[in-house]
Motif scaffolding. Structure first.
Motif, PDB file in Angstrom:
ATOM      1  N   ASP A 239       0.812  -1.224   0.000  1.00  0.00           N
ATOM      2  CA  ASP A 239       0.000   0.000   0.000  1.00  0.00           C
ATOM      3  C   ASP A 239       0.845   1.274   0.000  1.00  0.00           C
ATOM      4  O   ASP A 239       0.363   2.335  -0.401  1.00  0.00           O
ATOM      5  CB  ASP A 239      -0.937   0.005   1.225  1.00  0.00           C
ATOM      6  CG  ASP A 239      -0.178  -0.149   2.534  1.00  0.00           C
ATOM      7  OD1 ASP A 239       0.425  -1.223   2.742  1.00  0.00           O
ATOM      8  OD2 ASP A 239      -0.182   0.786   3.347  1.00  0.00           O
TER       9      ASP A 239
ATOM     10  N   VAL B 127       9.221  -4.800   9.178  1.00  0.00           N
ATOM     11  CA  VAL B 127       8.661  -5.050   7.848  1.00  0.00           C
ATOM     12  C   VAL B 127       7.208  -5.533   7.901  1.00  0.00           C
ATOM     13  O   VAL B 127       6.540  -5.611   6.867  1.00  0.00           O
ATOM     14  CB  VAL B 127       9.511  -6.065   7.051  1.00  0.00           C
ATOM     15  CG1 VAL B 127      10.926  -5.533   6.863  1.00  0.00           C
ATOM     16  CG2 VAL B 127       9.529  -7.429   7.726  1.00  0.00           C
TER      17      VAL B 127
ATOM     18  N   SER C 212       5.115  -9.275  12.523  1.00  0.00           N
ATOM     19  CA  SER C 212       4.131  -9.502  13.595  1.00  0.00           C
ATOM     20  C   SER C 212       2.722  -9.268  13.095  1.00  0.00           C
ATOM     21  O   SER C 212       1.809 -10.029  13.420  1.00  0.00           O
ATOM     22  CB  SER C 212       4.391  -8.580  14.786  1.00  0.00           C
ATOM     23  OG  SER C 212       5.742  -8.562  15.092  1.00  0.00           O
ATOM     24  N   SER C 213       2.545  -8.208  12.312  1.00  0.00           N
ATOM     25  CA  SER C 213       1.212  -7.930  11.771  1.00  0.00           C
ATOM     26  C   SER C 213       0.712  -9.120  10.966  1.00  0.00           C
ATOM     27  O   SER C 213      -0.441  -9.532  11.102  1.00  0.00           O
ATOM     28  CB  SER C 213       1.244  -6.700  10.863  1.00  0.00           C
ATOM     29  OG  SER C 213       1.862  -5.618  11.506  1.00  0.00           O
TER      30      SER C 213
HETATM   31  P1  GDP Z   1       7.834  -6.543  12.562  1.00  0.00           P
HETATM   32  O1  GDP Z   1       8.872  -5.780  13.309  1.00  0.00           O
HETATM   33  O2  GDP Z   1       8.391  -7.125  11.304  1.00  0.00           O
HETATM   34  O3  GDP Z   1       7.133  -7.572  13.384  1.00  0.00           O
HETATM   35  O4  GDP Z   1       6.751  -5.471  12.054  1.00  0.00           O
HETATM   36  P2  GDP Z   1       5.347  -5.035  12.666  1.00  0.00           P
HETATM   37  O5  GDP Z   1       4.294  -5.993  12.323  1.00  0.00           O
HETATM   38  O6  GDP Z   1       5.536  -4.693  14.114  1.00  0.00           O
HETATM   39  O7  GDP Z   1       5.092  -3.700  11.821  1.00  0.00           O
HETATM   40  C1  GDP Z   1       5.961  -2.582  11.862  1.00  0.00           C
HETATM   41  C2  GDP Z   1       5.173  -1.340  11.526  1.00  0.00           C
HETATM   42  O8  GDP Z   1       4.728  -1.402  10.169  1.00  0.00           O
HETATM   43  C3  GDP Z   1       3.913  -1.203  12.358  1.00  0.00           C
HETATM   44  O9  GDP Z   1       3.736   0.182  12.629  1.00  0.00           O
HETATM   45  C4  GDP Z   1       2.810  -1.726  11.460  1.00  0.00           C
HETATM   46  O10 GDP Z   1       1.565  -1.138  11.731  1.00  0.00           O
HETATM   47  C5  GDP Z   1       3.316  -1.312  10.091  1.00  0.00           C
HETATM   48  N1  GDP Z   1       2.843  -2.183   9.009  1.00  0.00           N
HETATM   49  C6  GDP Z   1       2.823  -3.524   8.987  1.00  0.00           C
HETATM   50  N2  GDP Z   1       2.332  -3.978   7.819  1.00  0.00           N
HETATM   51  C7  GDP Z   1       2.045  -2.888   7.080  1.00  0.00           C
HETATM   52  C8  GDP Z   1       1.516  -2.705   5.758  1.00  0.00           C
HETATM   53  O11 GDP Z   1       1.208  -3.641   5.020  1.00  0.00           O
HETATM   54  N3  GDP Z   1       1.373  -1.411   5.342  1.00  0.00           N
HETATM   55  C9  GDP Z   1       1.702  -0.353   6.130  1.00  0.00           C
HETATM   56  N4  GDP Z   1       1.505   0.856   5.654  1.00  0.00           N
HETATM   57  N5  GDP Z   1       2.189  -0.494   7.364  1.00  0.00           N
HETATM   58  C10 GDP Z   1       2.376  -1.744   7.837  1.00  0.00           C
END
Ligand code: GDP
Ligand code: ZN
Length: 292
Positions: free
Chosen positions: A118, A170, A173-174
């Motif tokens: 996105d 990246v 977690s989401s």
């Molecule tokens: P992790 O460190 O790889 O586990 O990443 P997280 O899931 O904690 O996400 C890191 C940040 O990126 C958070 O602020 C999420 O809300 C954001 N985020 C995750 N997926 C997306 C996405 O597909 N699009 C956008 N714009 N932000 C995302």
């Protein structure tokens, strides 16, 4: 007697997920006398329930493994899913390529997922598509935040045990939270014992749905290269395969040799420059590495 899968091991306890029953806290008493192997996360095991109400059991047998990963240590892994963001943070291609080499070294098929679709415009998407078009991995694009492209991700994980990797920020977690939503509801949270920011020192497996597991593997960001000779690195770049043996010199490593068909292909844009540059970078690193 039940069959299950070890999803976590902590201090002599093994957490064994048994389909439709939940997670048993087990010891592995007596098993080392029968089978001289060390249990791994991902092992399929036979357990005997000792206390069904509290889900306590004993592992009596480790079933044969289909694969054994060293990094991270896990059994029966079918594939890797490596997650990078298209942007924010900018993808570190060197890290991604390092990862691909490491997985290929362990004969593990890899899917590359570019998240945060996105946030990217079409040209950024085309750019990464172009770089990885011939790398031998399946490419997926998604937005975990907007829940776009996630059914394709789920599809590719179905019926398999997949290790997840990628640098922080990246969207790992989401994505994991999204994928495990359903399993959490179905199993009443038992498949997610101890999940949290500070518990990810050990590899841990989560059941997404029947026979589909994802393995959270901490510590992937500072990936080392496998213990290979610099001269072997070229075999880990599928883009180079069809030029093998077509250079002027036998055993050309496609670095400084004249009349190199790989270098020509890079000049002509047939092999992507970014991938070739990353090859040179990793080649250099392997060359300089002190080997014991
Ligand atoms: P992790 O460190 O790889 O586990 O990443 P997280 O899931 O904690 O996400 C890191 C940040 O990126 C958070 O602020 C999420 O809300 C954001 N985020 C995750 N997926 C997306 C996405 O597909 N699009 C956008 N714009 N932000 C995302
Ligand atoms: Zn060459």
């Amino acid at each position: 007697m039940n069959q299950g899968k070890i999803i976590k091991g902590i201090a002599g306890f093994y957490y064994v997920h048994v389909d439709s029953l939940g997670v048993y806290e087990c010891k592995a008493k007596g098993i080392f006398r029968k089978q001289d192997i060390k249990t791994l996360v991902g092992d399929n095991v036979i357990i005997e329930g000792l206390d069904e109400d509290n889900r306590i059991g004993n592992i009596t047998e480790i079933l044969p493994r289909t694969s054994e990963l060293i990094r991270p240590a896990a059994a029966n892994v079918d594939q890797a899913l490596v997650i990078f963001a298209i942007t924010n943070p900018e993808p570190n291609f060197n890290l991604l390529d390092r990862f691909l080499v490491m997985m290929d070294y362990q004969n593990l098929p890899t899917v590359i997922l570019f998240n945060k679709e996105d946030l990217a415009d079409d040209s950024e998407k085309e750019r990464v598509k172009n770089i990885y078009r011939d790398c031998g991995c399946t490419l997926l694009f998604a937005s975990a935040a907007r829940e776009q492209g996630l059914s394709e991700v789920r599809e590719i994980l179905m019926g398999k045990t997949t290790i997840l990797a990628g640098p922080s920020g990246v969207g790992k977690s989401s994505l994991t939270n999204y994928l495990l939503q359903k399993s959490t509801m179905e199993t009443g949270d038992v498949s997610r014992i101890g999940r949290g920011r500070h518990t990810t020192r050990h590899s841990e497996i989560f059941c997404m749905e029947k026979d589909s597991y994802i393995c959270d593997s901490p510590g992937f960001t500072s990936l080392m290269l496998p213990d290979i000779e610099a001269g072997e690195l070229r075999y880990y770049y599928p883009e180079f395969a069809r030029y093998e043996g077509k250079c002027r010199f036998n055993g050309c490593v496609h670095v400084n040799e004249p009349d190199c068909s790989v270098k020509s292909a890079v000049e002509e844009g047939i092999i992507c420059r970014e991938r070739y540059d990353s090859y040179l970078c990793l080649y250099d690193e392997l060359k300089r590495k002190v080997r014991f």
